[in-house]
Design a protein around this motif. Structure first.
Motif, mmCIF file in Angstrom:
data_model
loop_
_atom_site.group_PDB
_atom_site.id
_atom_site.type_symbol
_atom_site.label_atom_id
_atom_site.label_comp_id
_atom_site.label_asym_id
_atom_site.label_seq_id
_atom_site.Cartn_x
_atom_site.Cartn_y
_atom_site.Cartn_z
ATOM 1 N N ARG A 390 -29.710 38.508 16.232
ATOM 2 C CA ARG A 390 -29.748 40.224 16.215
ATOM 3 C C ARG A 390 -31.128 40.514 16.791
ATOM 4 O O ARG A 390 -31.274 41.626 17.524
ATOM 5 N N LYS A 391 -31.958 39.826 16.733
ATOM 6 C CA LYS A 391 -33.431 40.155 17.082
ATOM 7 C C LYS A 391 -33.644 40.083 18.488
ATOM 8 O O LYS A 391 -34.376 40.701 19.159
ATOM 9 N N GLU A 392 -32.927 38.887 18.850
ATOM 10 C CA GLU A 392 -33.351 38.461 20.214
ATOM 11 C C GLU A 392 -32.166 39.045 21.430
ATOM 12 O O GLU A 392 -32.549 38.824 22.425
ATOM 13 N N LYS A 393 -31.008 39.369 20.888
ATOM 14 C CA LYS A 393 -30.143 39.649 21.902
ATOM 15 C C LYS A 393 -30.279 40.808 22.865
ATOM 16 O O LYS A 393 -29.541 40.872 23.974
ATOM 17 N N GLY A 394 -31.013 41.762 22.280
ATOM 18 C CA GLY A 394 -31.331 42.893 23.311
ATOM 19 C C GLY A 394 -30.337 43.507 23.901
ATOM 20 O O GLY A 394 -29.026 43.549 23.352
ATOM 21 N N GLN A 395 -30.558 43.923 25.440
ATOM 22 C CA GLN A 395 -29.306 44.543 25.864
ATOM 23 C C GLN A 395 -28.343 43.559 26.927
ATOM 24 O O GLN A 395 -27.732 44.171 27.438
ATOM 25 N N GLY A 396 -28.863 42.429 26.802
ATOM 26 C CA GLY A 396 -28.127 41.504 27.873
ATOM 27 C C GLY A 396 -26.834 41.019 27.337
ATOM 28 O O GLY A 396 -26.281 40.379 28.288
ATOM 29 N N GLY A 397 -26.538 41.245 26.176
ATOM 30 C CA GLY A 397 -25.137 40.626 25.869
ATOM 31 C C GLY A 397 -25.036 39.263 25.175
ATOM 32 O O GLY A 397 -26.212 38.679 25.471
ATOM 33 N N LEU A 398 -24.335 38.970 24.508
ATOM 34 C CA LEU A 398 -24.235 37.601 23.905
ATOM 35 C C LEU A 398 -23.049 37.090 24.263
ATOM 36 O O LEU A 398 -21.814 37.454 24.553
ATOM 37 N N PHE A 399 -23.337 35.620 24.498
ATOM 38 C CA PHE A 399 -22.227 34.582 24.657
ATOM 39 C C PHE A 399 -22.322 33.366 23.835
ATOM 40 O O PHE A 399 -23.456 32.816 23.575
ATOM 41 N N VAL A 400 -21.290 33.071 23.041
ATOM 42 C CA VAL A 400 -21.250 32.135 22.024
ATOM 43 C C VAL A 400 -20.369 30.930 22.611
ATOM 44 O O VAL A 400 -19.065 30.754 22.689
ATOM 45 N N ALA A 401 -21.163 29.704 23.160
ATOM 46 C CA ALA A 401 -20.826 28.610 23.657
ATOM 47 C C ALA A 401 -20.512 27.461 22.549
ATOM 48 O O ALA A 401 -21.222 26.665 22.474
ATOM 49 N N GLY A 402 -19.452 27.808 21.757
ATOM 50 C CA GLY A 402 -19.375 26.926 20.700
ATOM 51 C C GLY A 402 -18.337 27.444 19.737
ATOM 52 O O GLY A 402 -17.476 28.401 19.809
ATOM 53 N N GLN A 403 -18.741 26.901 18.303
ATOM 54 C CA GLN A 403 -17.406 27.242 17.533
ATOM 55 C C GLN A 403 -17.941 28.522 16.421
ATOM 56 O O GLN A 403 -17.130 28.838 15.443
ATOM 57 N N ILE A 445 -17.923 34.967 33.204
ATOM 58 C CA ILE A 445 -18.973 35.205 31.954
ATOM 59 C C ILE A 445 -20.557 34.977 32.418
ATOM 60 O O ILE A 445 -21.262 36.004 32.014
ATOM 61 N N LEU A 446 -20.921 34.037 32.774
ATOM 62 C CA LEU A 446 -22.254 33.831 33.257
ATOM 63 C C LEU A 446 -22.562 34.893 34.344
ATOM 64 O O LEU A 446 -23.922 35.186 34.340
ATOM 65 N N ALA A 447 -22.051 35.181 35.143
ATOM 66 C CA ALA A 447 -22.313 36.518 36.271
ATOM 67 C C ALA A 447 -22.540 37.727 35.538
ATOM 68 O O ALA A 447 -23.152 38.415 36.379
ATOM 69 N N GLN A 448 -22.016 37.725 34.224
ATOM 70 C CA GLN A 448 -22.511 39.165 33.617
ATOM 71 C C GLN A 448 -23.902 39.043 32.825
ATOM 72 O O GLN A 448 -24.518 39.845 32.589
ATOM 73 N N ARG A 449 -24.686 37.888 33.210
ATOM 74 C CA ARG A 449 -25.872 37.456 32.840
ATOM 75 C C ARG A 449 -26.129 37.775 31.583
ATOM 76 O O ARG A 449 -26.809 38.629 31.019
ATOM 77 N N PRO A 450 -25.306 37.141 30.522
ATOM 78 C CA PRO A 450 -25.629 37.277 29.179
ATOM 79 C C PRO A 450 -27.340 36.878 28.870
ATOM 80 O O PRO A 450 -27.651 35.993 28.910
#
Length: 512
Positions: A390-403, A445-450
């Protein structure tokens, strides 16, 4: 005479259902089962990292409450009833505790229905202990949290209960409200998990066979079976029409049918390698059920019910054997019938109590769900991870590559793709079934620059899509910060690395 009394005098079978089956057989037992189910599940309440699948189901349910389109905006191959159940849970209370409490309730309902079937064969003590054994075995085979099987197996058991409790009506080739309700429940189960079709088809065939063997007129059997078939198919037809009317029938059909035909499955060698573990965990419950069955089959009055339950077990086993993959929670399909059969042994005084005690001691001491210190540690570790993201994600969006798919909900983040479950993006067995190119989707997904990526180490997949993983890791090299967390699921410690301030350079410095 009142109108109400006249109805029950005219239709005596409804009187039996009203005064015998429902009030006399279930309410006290249900209260005990619910209390025991709560006790078994208490340590997991709020522990969202324990299991992978229910995280994803909860995420989908949450997205549906935000008007996302199932199979279009978020994709999987499970049936819509499962996801709309989870949407209901999210609407009631957007917390993992809600679906965990719902699973607790469904387990108690399943135990009560098993008891209601078993009481047609064994005495009340044996039937009651059969319900206890259902709670224990469901706890072992996926029922500790929110697996799909927790919700649809009681629905199938309700269908069996409707047949055995209305056996006189079935023998006459007729249909009444409990039977209609039972077959509708089987249809709902089918819309949770497609493999329930084998059991549902068996129930229909059993209805016809019982009526035919009892000498019911063939035209009546045909008419009644058609009614039950339509009732059982009603959920499927309703959803199919709904998706067609909305213009999304193709995604609906691909998810439920096409993707299951197109995906790759375990090879014969892997399935055989899992066989010893399957035989080991099933040895004791199968042995107890066999001993109970040997006694029940000598009961002339319950012979039809014994045959029905035996066929139910066979249909469930056939579905498991036919499906090319096998996981431990698939075995839950065998549990209700095994528990009903075991009631013949459970009614045998001390012998029955010893059998149940043996079952309990083979399950409870080895369950990670009951390891309270581990579950406390798991909740603390996951809370630390959530606060950090929550503290780190900022404005760039989140991508969860895992479970950790439920992390999107807990951090208020929108998934960057309709493919969220980790295997859909990185497991090659899914490459031909998801409706999109895995590598292209990861690239998109990565082109969205999470700005923040949570990567599990190692990623789960057999085999992994190495090109997609390499593309992900190349992107992560450009993240300015990273921090490693250890989380604890049902199998133990799992490593997660949170990459943040991504897409701003290639320093790759690790944060202590």
């Amino acid at each position: 005479m009142s109108t109400k009394a006249g109805i029950f005098r005219r239709y005596p079978e409804l009187t039996a259902a009203r005064h015998k089956d429902v009030p006399a057989n279930g309410i006290p037992e249900f209260c005990v089962y619910l209390a025991l189910s709560m006790l078994l599940h208490a340590a997991l309440l709020g522990d969202w990292t324990f299991e992978v699948d229910d995280q994803f189901y909860a995420l989908v349910g949450h997205r549906l409450t935000e008007e996302a389109r199932l199979y279009v905006d978020i994709w999987d191959r499970k049936g819509p009833v499962l996801y709309y159940l989870y949407a209901l849970f999210a609407w009631i209370w957007d917390s993992p505790v809600c679906y965990q409490l719902a699973a607790t309730l469904f387990c108690a309902v399943g135990a009560t229905v098993v008891q209601g079937i078993a009481v047609k064969l064994a005495d009340r003590r044996g039937a009651f202990l059969a319900g206890i054994s259902y709670l224990l075995l469901s706890f072992q085979f996926g029922g500790a949290n929110g697996q799909s099987v927790v919700f649809y197996e009681p629905m199938l058991a309700i269908c069996v209960w409707s047949v055995v409790s209305r056996i006189d009506v079935v023998r006459e080739g007729r249909v009444d409200l409990p039977l209609v309700g039972g077959f509708f429940a089987a249809g709902l189960a089918l819309m949770c998990k497609q493999s329930a079709a084998f059991e549902a088809i068996f129930f229909g065939a059993a209805y016809c066979a019982i009526g035919w063997h009892a000498g019911a007129p063939l035209p009546r059997i045909v008419r009644s079976s058609m009614v039950l078939a339509i009732v059982g198919a009603a959920p499927l037809l309703t959803f199919a029409f709904g998706f067609w009317f909305a213009g999304y029938f193709d995604p609906f059909w691909h998810a439920l049918v096409g993707s299951n035909l197109e995906r790759q499955y375990m090879g014969a060698h892997e399935r055989l390698s899992r066989l010893p573990a399957v035989l080991t965990v099933m040895a004791l419950p199968t042995g107890v059920a066999l001993l109970g069955w040997l006694r029940l089959r000598r009961n002339d009055q319950g012979r039809v019910t014994v045959r029905l339950v035996s066929g139910w077990l066979g249909a469930a086993a056939f579905a498991i054997l036919l499906y090319p993959n096998i996981f431990e929670f698939y075995l839950m399909a065998l549990v209700p019938a095994l528990c009903v059969m075991a009631s013949g042994l459970y009614e045998q005084g001390r012998v029955g109590l010893l059998a149940l005690a043996g079952l309990a001691t083979s399950i409870l001491p080895f369950s990670s769900a009951l390891d309270v210190p581990a579950r406390i540690r798991a909740r603390a570790a996951s809370a630390e991870l959530v606060n950090y993201v929550r503290k780190e994600k900022g404005q760039g969006g989140l991508f969860v590559a895992g479970q950790l798919s439920y992390l999107y909900v807990l951090t208020g983040s929108l998934p960057p793709s309709r493919l969220v479950f980790v295997s859909h993006l990185f497991d090659m067995t899914e490459a031909s079934a998801i409706g999109r190119n895995q590598l292209a989707e990861v690239h998109r997904i990565l082109a969205q620059r999470p700005g923040t990526v949570v990567r599990q180490v190692p990623l789960q997949g057999s085999p992994l899509n190495d090109r997609a993983v390499a593309l992900l890791d190349s992107y992560l090299d450009g993240c300015a910060k990273r921090r490693r967390f250890t989380l604890y699921d049902q199998y133990g410690a799992q490593e997660q690395v949170v990459y943040s301030q991504c897409g701003r350079g290639r320093s790759g410095q690790a944060e202590p």
